[in-house]
Design a protein around this motif. Structure first.
Motif, short mmCIF file in Angstrom:
data_model
loop_
_atom_site.label_atom_id
_atom_site.label_comp_id
_atom_site.label_asym_id
_atom_site.label_seq_id
_atom_site.Cartn_x
_atom_site.Cartn_y
_atom_site.Cartn_z
N PHE A 20 35.63 -15.96 -46.43
CA PHE A 20 35.34 -16.01 -45.00
C PHE A 20 36.07 -17.15 -44.31
O PHE A 20 36.49 -17.04 -43.16
CB PHE A 20 33.83 -16.11 -44.78
CG PHE A 20 33.09 -14.88 -45.21
CD1 PHE A 20 32.85 -13.84 -44.32
CD2 PHE A 20 32.66 -14.72 -46.52
CE1 PHE A 20 32.20 -12.68 -44.72
CE2 PHE A 20 32.01 -13.56 -46.94
CZ PHE A 20 31.78 -12.54 -46.03
N LEU A 76 34.17 -6.93 -38.66
CA LEU A 76 34.05 -8.31 -39.13
C LEU A 76 35.16 -9.19 -38.57
O LEU A 76 34.90 -10.29 -38.06
CB LEU A 76 34.07 -8.36 -40.66
CG LEU A 76 34.04 -9.77 -41.27
CD1 LEU A 76 32.74 -10.49 -40.91
CD2 LEU A 76 34.21 -9.70 -42.78
N ALA A 79 34.69 -9.67 -34.90
CA ALA A 79 33.53 -10.55 -34.69
C ALA A 79 33.92 -12.01 -34.86
O ALA A 79 33.56 -12.87 -34.04
CB ALA A 79 32.41 -10.19 -35.67
N MET A 80 34.69 -12.30 -35.91
CA MET A 80 35.08 -13.68 -36.17
C MET A 80 36.11 -14.18 -35.17
O MET A 80 36.24 -15.38 -34.94
CB MET A 80 35.59 -13.81 -37.60
CG MET A 80 34.50 -13.59 -38.65
SD MET A 80 35.07 -13.76 -40.36
CE MET A 80 35.49 -15.50 -40.42
N MET A 84 32.20 -15.59 -34.10
CA MET A 84 31.27 -15.57 -35.23
C MET A 84 31.75 -16.57 -36.27
O MET A 84 32.81 -16.37 -36.87
CB MET A 84 31.20 -14.17 -35.85
CG MET A 84 30.11 -14.05 -36.92
SD MET A 84 28.47 -14.28 -36.19
CE MET A 84 27.45 -14.43 -37.65
N ALA A 89 28.88 -15.63 -40.91
CA ALA A 89 29.35 -14.27 -41.18
C ALA A 89 29.11 -13.91 -42.63
O ALA A 89 28.72 -12.78 -42.95
CB ALA A 89 30.84 -14.15 -40.84
N SER A 90 29.33 -14.87 -43.54
CA SER A 90 29.13 -14.61 -44.97
C SER A 90 27.68 -14.26 -45.28
O SER A 90 27.40 -13.49 -46.19
CB SER A 90 29.57 -15.82 -45.80
OG SER A 90 28.72 -16.93 -45.60
N LEU A 93 26.56 -10.69 -43.22
CA LEU A 93 27.13 -9.49 -43.84
C LEU A 93 26.31 -9.02 -45.03
O LEU A 93 26.31 -7.84 -45.38
CB LEU A 93 28.57 -9.77 -44.26
CG LEU A 93 29.47 -8.55 -44.44
CD1 LEU A 93 29.62 -7.79 -43.13
CD2 LEU A 93 30.84 -8.95 -44.96
N MET A 139 28.04 -19.91 -32.28
CA MET A 139 28.06 -18.47 -32.49
C MET A 139 27.89 -17.72 -31.17
O MET A 139 27.03 -18.06 -30.36
CB MET A 139 26.93 -18.06 -33.45
CG MET A 139 26.90 -16.57 -33.77
SD MET A 139 25.42 -16.10 -34.71
CE MET A 139 24.17 -16.14 -33.41
N GLY A 143 29.73 -11.71 -31.28
CA GLY A 143 30.17 -11.87 -32.66
C GLY A 143 29.06 -11.54 -33.65
O GLY A 143 29.30 -10.90 -34.68
N THR A 147 29.09 -8.38 -36.30
CA THR A 147 28.92 -8.63 -37.74
C THR A 147 27.82 -7.74 -38.31
O THR A 147 27.93 -7.24 -39.45
CB THR A 147 28.60 -10.11 -38.00
OG1 THR A 147 29.59 -10.93 -37.38
CG2 THR A 147 28.60 -10.40 -39.51
#
Length: 297
Positions: A20, A76, A79-80, A84, A89-90, A93, A139, A143, A147
């Protein structure tokens, strides 16, 4: 597990956790859809020389690639790119495990037990806490939502994988590699119309070493090496013993993002993270614990 296999499991956790941070680094020099297309193009071009085409109908290869590869990483990466943080995110998800339970119940009519319902409720509360904290943190709400959609795409892909296995085909690393040849195509098409040919041309002409490193890591290390080791462990040990290893991924993701990217988490997010992790642990372990207690009684 043997010592060797335990070390391989640790490698998977580290590789997927750091993944990530590498995505965030790559997005600094590439638009998200183009990066997704280049990632899976590399997977297909490199991997097809080492792995034979999976012996299954083309429709299942397409279904797998469009859900687990294209849809998951489209949402993903976007989103990042819109706020995010890599560490969060890690974790978010990993809610795919809970979405998989819900979708399997609704679509495949699979049974869901009490501990799984409790896990969904607990993790859902944690996700709500994290989502509501977006106004005062790094955040973005968009995002966070994207995610979650990525996690849903992963969950749908899990149902595709389960269906493939039920039909007697092998859903292993060869499926990941050969499906990449199809999943990279929609990435490039959508990138052309949304990100534009000028941005694509400028990115490719001015690509830097960080972007090249990110692409090679995502394609070779995170995808081919990571999933090869994962398939190896699943072939040697029960899924219930291997699956909980994914709980270590967000831990590595959060720590590495804090060190490398200097990402800071607010108090509400830390509480939400703890609640989500507790929900994931319930999903993995509580059912077994209850059975052991009842057996002893």
């Amino acid at each position: 597990m043997t010592l060797k296999d335990s070390l391989l499991a640790l490698i998977i956790i580290l590789v997927w956790g750091v993944n990530f941070v590498v995505i965030a680094m790559g997005l600094d020099g590439m638009p998200p859809l183009l990066m997704g297309g280049l990632r899976f193009l590399l997977v297909a071009v490199i991997g097809c020389w080492f792995v034979a085409r999976p012996k299954m109908p083309l429709k299942w290869i397409l279904a797998y690639g469009l859900t687990l590869s294209f849809a998951q990483f489209t949402f993903l990466f976007v989103a990042m790119s819109v706020g995010m943080p890599a560490g969060l995110a890690s974790l978010i998800l990993q809610s795919q495990a809970l979405f998989t339970l819900v979708f399997a119940y609704l679509i495949l009519k699979e049974q869901i037990n009490t501990s799984q319902i409790l896990a969904i409720i607990v993790a859902g509360i944690g996700l709500a806490v994290i989502g509501l904290s977006s106004a005062n943190t790094q955040m973005s709400l968009l995002g966070f939502i994207l995610t979650l959609v990525a996690a849903c795409s992963w969950a749908f892909g899990n149902l595709i994988t389960r269906t493939i296995s039920q039909k007697g085909y092998r859903a292993d690393v060869s499926l990941i590699i050969w499906s990449a040849a199809f999943s990279c195509v929609p990435f490039f098409i959508i990138s052309y119309f949304i990100e534009g040919p000028e941005l694509i041309k400028e990115t490719l002409l001015n690509i830097n070493l960080t972007s090249v490193f990110a692409l090679l890591y995502l394609a070779v290390v995170a995808t081919m090496l990571g999933y090869s080791l994962w398939s190896y462990l699943l072939s040697r040990y029960p899924a219930g013993q291997v699956a909980p290893l994914t709980l270590g991924v967000p831990v590595v993701g959060l720590v590495s993002a804090s060190i490398v990217l200097n990402e800071q988490l607010g108090p509400a997010q830390l509480i939400g993270i703890s609640i989500v992790m507790f929900g994931l642990v319930i999903n993995m372990r509580l059912d077994k614990l209850i059975k052991r207690i009842l057996f002893k009684l």
